[in-house]
Design a protein around this motif. Structure first.
Motif, PDB file in Angstrom:
ATOM      1  N   ARG A 294      15.686  -4.483  50.154  1.00 25.19           N
ATOM      2  CA  ARG A 294      15.240  -5.261  49.028  1.00 25.19           C
ATOM      3  C   ARG A 294      16.808  -5.700  48.466  1.00 25.19           C
ATOM      4  NH1 ARG A 294      13.130  -1.877  45.247  1.00 25.19           N
ATOM      5  NH2 ARG A 294      10.904  -2.532  45.756  1.00 25.19           N
ATOM      6  N   LEU A 295      17.701  -4.778  48.366  1.00 21.42           N
ATOM      7  CA  LEU A 295      19.281  -5.433  48.249  1.00 21.42           C
ATOM      8  C   LEU A 295      19.842  -6.203  49.259  1.00 21.42           C
ATOM      9  CD1 LEU A 295      20.979  -1.824  47.271  1.00 21.42           C
ATOM     10  CD2 LEU A 295      19.515  -3.334  45.657  1.00 21.42           C
ATOM     11  N   GLY A 296      19.355  -6.139  50.428  1.00 18.50           N
ATOM     12  CA  GLY A 296      20.040  -7.283  51.310  1.00 18.50           C
ATOM     13  C   GLY A 296      19.426  -8.706  51.208  1.00 18.50           C
ATOM     14  N   ASP A 297      18.199  -8.331  51.041  1.00 16.69           N
ATOM     15  CA  ASP A 297      17.377  -9.733  50.954  1.00 16.69           C
ATOM     16  C   ASP A 297      17.818 -10.218  49.571  1.00 16.69           C
ATOM     17  OD1 ASP A 297      15.792  -9.412  52.930  1.00 16.69           O
ATOM     18  OD2 ASP A 297      14.168  -8.271  51.983  1.00 16.69           O
ATOM     19  N   ALA A 298      18.224  -9.519  48.306  1.00 15.98           N
ATOM     20  CA  ALA A 298      18.690 -10.396  47.251  1.00 15.98           C
ATOM     21  C   ALA A 298      20.074 -11.036  47.450  1.00 15.98           C
ATOM     22  CB  ALA A 298      18.672  -9.175  46.175  1.00 15.98           C
ATOM     23  N   ALA A 299      21.000 -10.304  48.237  1.00 16.19           N
ATOM     24  CA  ALA A 299      22.160 -10.765  48.505  1.00 16.19           C
ATOM     25  C   ALA A 299      21.938 -12.241  49.377  1.00 16.19           C
ATOM     26  CB  ALA A 299      23.117  -9.935  49.260  1.00 16.19           C
ATOM     27  N   VAL A 300      21.425 -11.948  50.493  1.00 12.43           N
ATOM     28  CA  VAL A 300      21.068 -13.015  51.436  1.00 12.43           C
ATOM     29  C   VAL A 300      20.305 -14.202  50.635  1.00 12.43           C
ATOM     30  CG1 VAL A 300      19.669 -14.061  53.282  1.00 12.43           C
ATOM     31  CG2 VAL A 300      20.844 -11.622  53.548  1.00 12.43           C
ATOM     32  N   ASP A 301      19.393 -14.170  49.587  1.00  8.91           N
ATOM     33  CA  ASP A 301      18.913 -15.291  48.822  1.00  8.91           C
ATOM     34  C   ASP A 301      19.984 -15.770  48.122  1.00  8.91           C
ATOM     35  OD1 ASP A 301      16.405 -14.555  49.643  1.00  8.91           O
ATOM     36  OD2 ASP A 301      15.729 -13.536  47.710  1.00  8.91           O
ATOM     37  N   GLU A 302      20.959 -15.192  47.519  1.00  8.53           N
ATOM     38  CA  GLU A 302      22.067 -15.830  46.768  1.00  8.53           C
ATOM     39  C   GLU A 302      22.968 -16.734  47.912  1.00  8.53           C
ATOM     40  OE1 GLU A 302      22.105 -15.892  43.741  1.00  8.53           O
ATOM     41  OE2 GLU A 302      21.391 -14.070  42.728  1.00  8.53           O
ATOM     42  N   VAL A 303      23.263 -16.125  48.844  1.00  2.89           N
ATOM     43  CA  VAL A 303      23.984 -17.041  49.811  1.00  2.89           C
ATOM     44  C   VAL A 303      23.189 -18.361  50.136  1.00  2.89           C
ATOM     45  CG1 VAL A 303      24.878 -16.915  52.250  1.00  2.89           C
ATOM     46  CG2 VAL A 303      25.228 -15.010  50.735  1.00  2.89           C
ATOM     47  N   LEU A 304      21.956 -18.284  50.402  1.00  8.70           N
ATOM     48  CA  LEU A 304      20.969 -19.367  50.822  1.00  8.70           C
ATOM     49  C   LEU A 304      20.951 -20.421  49.756  1.00  8.70           C
ATOM     50  CD1 LEU A 304      20.328 -17.729  53.385  1.00  8.70           C
ATOM     51  CD2 LEU A 304      17.847 -18.416  52.978  1.00  8.70           C
ATOM     52  N   ARG A 305      21.004 -19.603  48.597  1.00  7.38           N
ATOM     53  CA  ARG A 305      21.215 -20.917  47.065  1.00  7.38           C
ATOM     54  C   ARG A 305      22.392 -21.412  47.352  1.00  7.38           C
ATOM     55  NH1 ARG A 305      17.276 -20.112  43.260  1.00  7.38           N
ATOM     56  NH2 ARG A 305      18.639 -20.986  41.650  1.00  7.38           N
ATOM     57  N   ALA A 306      23.402 -20.906  47.424  1.00  7.20           N
ATOM     58  CA  ALA A 306      24.754 -21.502  47.268  1.00  7.20           C
ATOM     59  C   ALA A 306      24.796 -22.475  48.406  1.00  7.20           C
ATOM     60  CB  ALA A 306      25.882 -20.526  47.623  1.00  7.20           C
ATOM     61  N   ALA A 307      24.299 -22.201  49.691  1.00  5.04           N
ATOM     62  CA  ALA A 307      24.367 -23.097  50.772  1.00  5.04           C
ATOM     63  C   ALA A 307      23.726 -24.420  50.463  1.00  5.04           C
ATOM     64  CB  ALA A 307      23.669 -22.391  52.157  1.00  5.04           C
ATOM     65  N   ALA A 308      22.449 -24.290  49.767  1.00  2.84           N
ATOM     66  CA  ALA A 308      21.521 -25.315  49.526  1.00  2.84           C
ATOM     67  C   ALA A 308      22.200 -26.084  48.061  1.00  2.84           C
ATOM     68  CB  ALA A 308      20.213 -24.733  49.009  1.00  2.84           C
ATOM     69  N   GLY A 309      23.258 -25.534  47.523  1.00  6.00           N
ATOM     70  CA  GLY A 309      23.864 -26.125  46.699  1.00  6.00           C
ATOM     71  C   GLY A 309      23.323 -25.877  45.206  1.00  6.00           C
ATOM     72  N   LEU A 310      22.537 -24.950  45.176  1.00  6.15           N
ATOM     73  CA  LEU A 310      21.905 -24.314  44.018  1.00  6.15           C
ATOM     74  C   LEU A 310      22.814 -23.211  42.992  1.00  6.15           C
ATOM     75  CD1 LEU A 310      18.217 -23.709  45.358  1.00  6.15           C
ATOM     76  CD2 LEU A 310      19.073 -25.887  44.039  1.00  6.15           C
ATOM     77  N   PRO A 311      22.647 -23.025  41.870  1.00  9.92           N
ATOM     78  CA  PRO A 311      23.210 -22.144  41.021  1.00  9.92           C
ATOM     79  C   PRO A 311      22.644 -20.867  41.357  1.00  9.92           C
ATOM     80  CG  PRO A 311      21.565 -23.186  39.871  1.00  9.92           C
ATOM     81  CD  PRO A 311      21.808 -24.030  40.766  1.00  9.92           C
ATOM     82  N   PRO A 312      23.634 -19.896  41.320  1.00 13.48           N
ATOM     83  CA  PRO A 312      23.019 -18.393  41.674  1.00 13.48           C
ATOM     84  C   PRO A 312      21.879 -17.885  40.757  1.00 13.48           C
ATOM     85  CG  PRO A 312      24.942 -18.331  40.274  1.00 13.48           C
ATOM     86  CD  PRO A 312      24.810 -19.638  40.631  1.00 13.48           C
ATOM     87  N   ALA A 313      20.959 -17.020  41.259  1.00 11.83           N
ATOM     88  CA  ALA A 313      20.039 -16.447  40.422  1.00 11.83           C
ATOM     89  C   ALA A 313      20.420 -15.274  39.712  1.00 11.83           C
ATOM     90  CB  ALA A 313      18.838 -16.242  41.357  1.00 11.83           C
ATOM     91  N   HIS A 314      21.265 -14.684  40.108  1.00 13.41           N
ATOM     92  CA  HIS A 314      21.510 -13.399  39.354  1.00 13.41           C
ATOM     93  C   HIS A 314      23.233 -13.429  39.182  1.00 13.41           C
ATOM     94  CE1 HIS A 314      17.484 -11.949  39.274  1.00 13.41           C
ATOM     95  NE2 HIS A 314      17.327 -12.205  40.522  1.00 13.41           N
ATOM     96  N   PRO A 315      23.782 -14.283  38.321  1.00 18.05           N
ATOM     97  CA  PRO A 315      25.203 -14.290  38.306  1.00 18.05           C
ATOM     98  C   PRO A 315      25.614 -12.926  37.552  1.00 18.05           C
ATOM     99  CG  PRO A 315      24.197 -15.810  36.690  1.00 18.05           C
ATOM    100  CD  PRO A 315      23.029 -15.371  37.643  1.00 18.05           C
ATOM    101  N   VAL A 316      26.844 -12.610  37.736  1.00 21.28           N
ATOM    102  CA  VAL A 316      27.529 -11.553  36.924  1.00 21.28           C
ATOM    103  C   VAL A 316      28.408 -12.254  35.773  1.00 21.28           C
ATOM    104  CG1 VAL A 316      29.396  -9.782  36.864  1.00 21.28           C
ATOM    105  CG2 VAL A 316      27.530  -9.966  38.608  1.00 21.28           C
ATOM    106  N   ASP A 317      28.158 -11.977  34.642  1.00 17.03           N
ATOM    107  CA  ASP A 317      28.856 -12.575  33.572  1.00 17.03           C
ATOM    108  C   ASP A 317      30.084 -11.704  33.313  1.00 17.03           C
ATOM    109  OD1 ASP A 317      29.813 -13.713  31.121  1.00 17.03           O
ATOM    110  OD2 ASP A 317      28.382 -13.103  29.856  1.00 17.03           O
ATOM    111  N   PRO A 318      31.278 -12.222  33.528  1.00 17.77           N
ATOM    112  CA  PRO A 318      32.565 -11.129  33.391  1.00 17.77           C
ATOM    113  C   PRO A 318      32.625 -10.759  31.744  1.00 17.77           C
ATOM    114  CG  PRO A 318      33.038 -13.568  33.419  1.00 17.77           C
ATOM    115  CD  PRO A 318      31.779 -13.508  34.072  1.00 17.77           C
ATOM    116  N   ALA A 319      32.111 -11.538  30.788  1.00 14.28           N
ATOM    117  CA  ALA A 319      32.304 -11.271  29.372  1.00 14.28           C
ATOM    118  C   ALA A 319      31.279  -9.961  29.174  1.00 14.28           C
ATOM    119  CB  ALA A 319      31.885 -12.381  28.707  1.00 14.28           C
ATOM    120  N   ALA A 320      30.300  -9.834  30.165  1.00 12.94           N
ATOM    121  CA  ALA A 320      29.395  -8.493  29.598  1.00 12.94           C
ATOM    122  C   ALA A 320      29.783  -7.202  30.447  1.00 12.94           C
ATOM    123  CB  ALA A 320      27.848  -9.129  30.021  1.00 12.94           C
ATOM    124  N   LEU A 321      30.771  -7.536  31.293  1.00 10.23           N
ATOM    125  CA  LEU A 321      31.045  -6.063  32.042  1.00 10.23           C
ATOM    126  C   LEU A 321      31.297  -4.830  31.275  1.00 10.23           C
ATOM    127  CD1 LEU A 321      32.854  -7.668  35.016  1.00 10.23           C
ATOM    128  CD2 LEU A 321      30.669  -6.721  35.154  1.00 10.23           C
TER     129      LEU A 321
END
Length: 325
Positions: A294-321
């Motif tokens: 499931r973790l691998g699928d989630a990361a691959v989904d993000e790569v595919l979104r980037a390749a398609a020019g889409l924004p990330p589904a689950h971005p990390v907000d540096p201000a919230a770290l």
């Protein structure tokens, strides 16, 4: 990531999806200093990271001029993503939402078992090997109208709230960042930390490990727990004053389910190994076995979104770290 991890993270299908949009390095990088690593970084637009990733500091980023996405196939990125990554405008995503699912499932199971007194009764049954005459006992256990308190409305805490919704339980939550109205919408009554500990049959910890939360659960809070209550910790051992916890557990007054401790692996001589009112598990609540896919699928989904020019589904907000795991 660790060199053994890709085979456990990426199913054949996930690997094929990734290869359809990327030229994938044949072996994972475990360091950024060798000629092979430098050559890979020179052309890399995406880093798919996991446990064991070296730090992505300024020196590493200087070797990766084309990098535009770090897709982390795990939860927290604090171990390898530095401020230099965000300073350069590189997108960072995390599979924390996916890792939250098995932790919440473990927590739900332990809440229900603790309320039902399963660990204690199983021990007693094994010792006596006779009828325990449970129907004649005082109604001090069960899952009807019992009170469960959650400390922290994190990704995991919120998922636990969802999983608790079908049960006839009274749920409390304590989180300084949670709006009271949102708490009620999540199905919990917002209360202060002291009230939560005093009122709950089970307290489950879901706050992040930060300097502010170190030893958050101290001796006075543990003393506030009602007799027979159970403390569940799937967050980090640093949230609990370990010495105070051992002292309270030695009285036999409360129980604990500990998937995490401080240190991470409890010392061989610790009483936690032998106390009968402690369930000690080896940090297994998070993604393991088939759950890693499931973790691998989630990361691959993000790569595919980037390749398609889409924004990330689950971005990390540096201000919230600073206030998150």
């Amino acid at each position: 990531m660790d060199r053994h991890l890709p085979a456990r993270l990426l199913s054949a299908q996930a690997g094929a999806r990734l290869a359809a949009v990327c030229a994938v390095a044949p072996e994972p990088l475990t360091e950024f200093d060798s000629p092979r690593a430098r050559a890979a970084l020179a052309g890399a637009e995406v880093l798919l990271t996991g446990w064991g990733s070296p730090p992505l500091d300024a020196a590493a980023l200087a070797l990766a001029p084309r990098l535009r996405l770090v897709a982390h196939a795990a939860g927290s990125v604090k171990g390898h993503v530095t401020g230099a990554v965000f300073d350069r405008g590189i997108s960072v995503t995390s599979a924390a939402w996916a890792n939250a699912l098995p932790v919440a499932e473990y927590t739900l199971a332990m809440i229900l078992l603790a309320n039902k007194a399963v660990p204690a009764l199983a021990r007693e049954y094994r010792a006596r090997r006779a009828d325990l005459e449970l129907t004649r006992r005082d109604p001090g256990f069960g899952n009807h109208r019992r009170t469960v308190g959650l400390v922290g409305a994190s990704l995991i805490g919120r998922r636990v709230l969802e999983l608790l919704s079908p049960f006839d339980l009274d749920v409390l939550v304590s989180d300084p960042y949670l709006d009271p109205g949102e708490a009620l919408r999540l199905g919990a009554r917002p209360v202060g930390l002291r009230e939560l500990f005093a009122a709950s049959d089970v307290v489950s910890l879901h706050a992040p490990a930060t300097p502010e939360t170190r030893d958050l659960v101290d001796a006075p809070l543990l003393a506030a727990l009602r007799d027979g209550a159970t403390l569940i910790n799937t967050a980090r051992g640093s949230l609990v004053d370990q010495s105070a916890l051992v002292r309270e557990l030695r009285t036999g007054r409360i129980s604990a389910v500990l998937d995490v401790t401080e240190p991470e692996i409890t010392e061989p001589g610790s009483p936690l190994w032998d106390l009968p009112n402690v369930v000690l598990t080896p940090h297994l609540a998070g993604s393991l076995g088939t759950e890693l896919f499931r973790l691998g699928d989630a990361a691959v989904d993000e790569v595919l979104r980037a390749a398609a020019g889409l924004p990330p589904a689950h971005p990390v907000d540096p201000a919230a770290l600073a206030s998150s795991a």
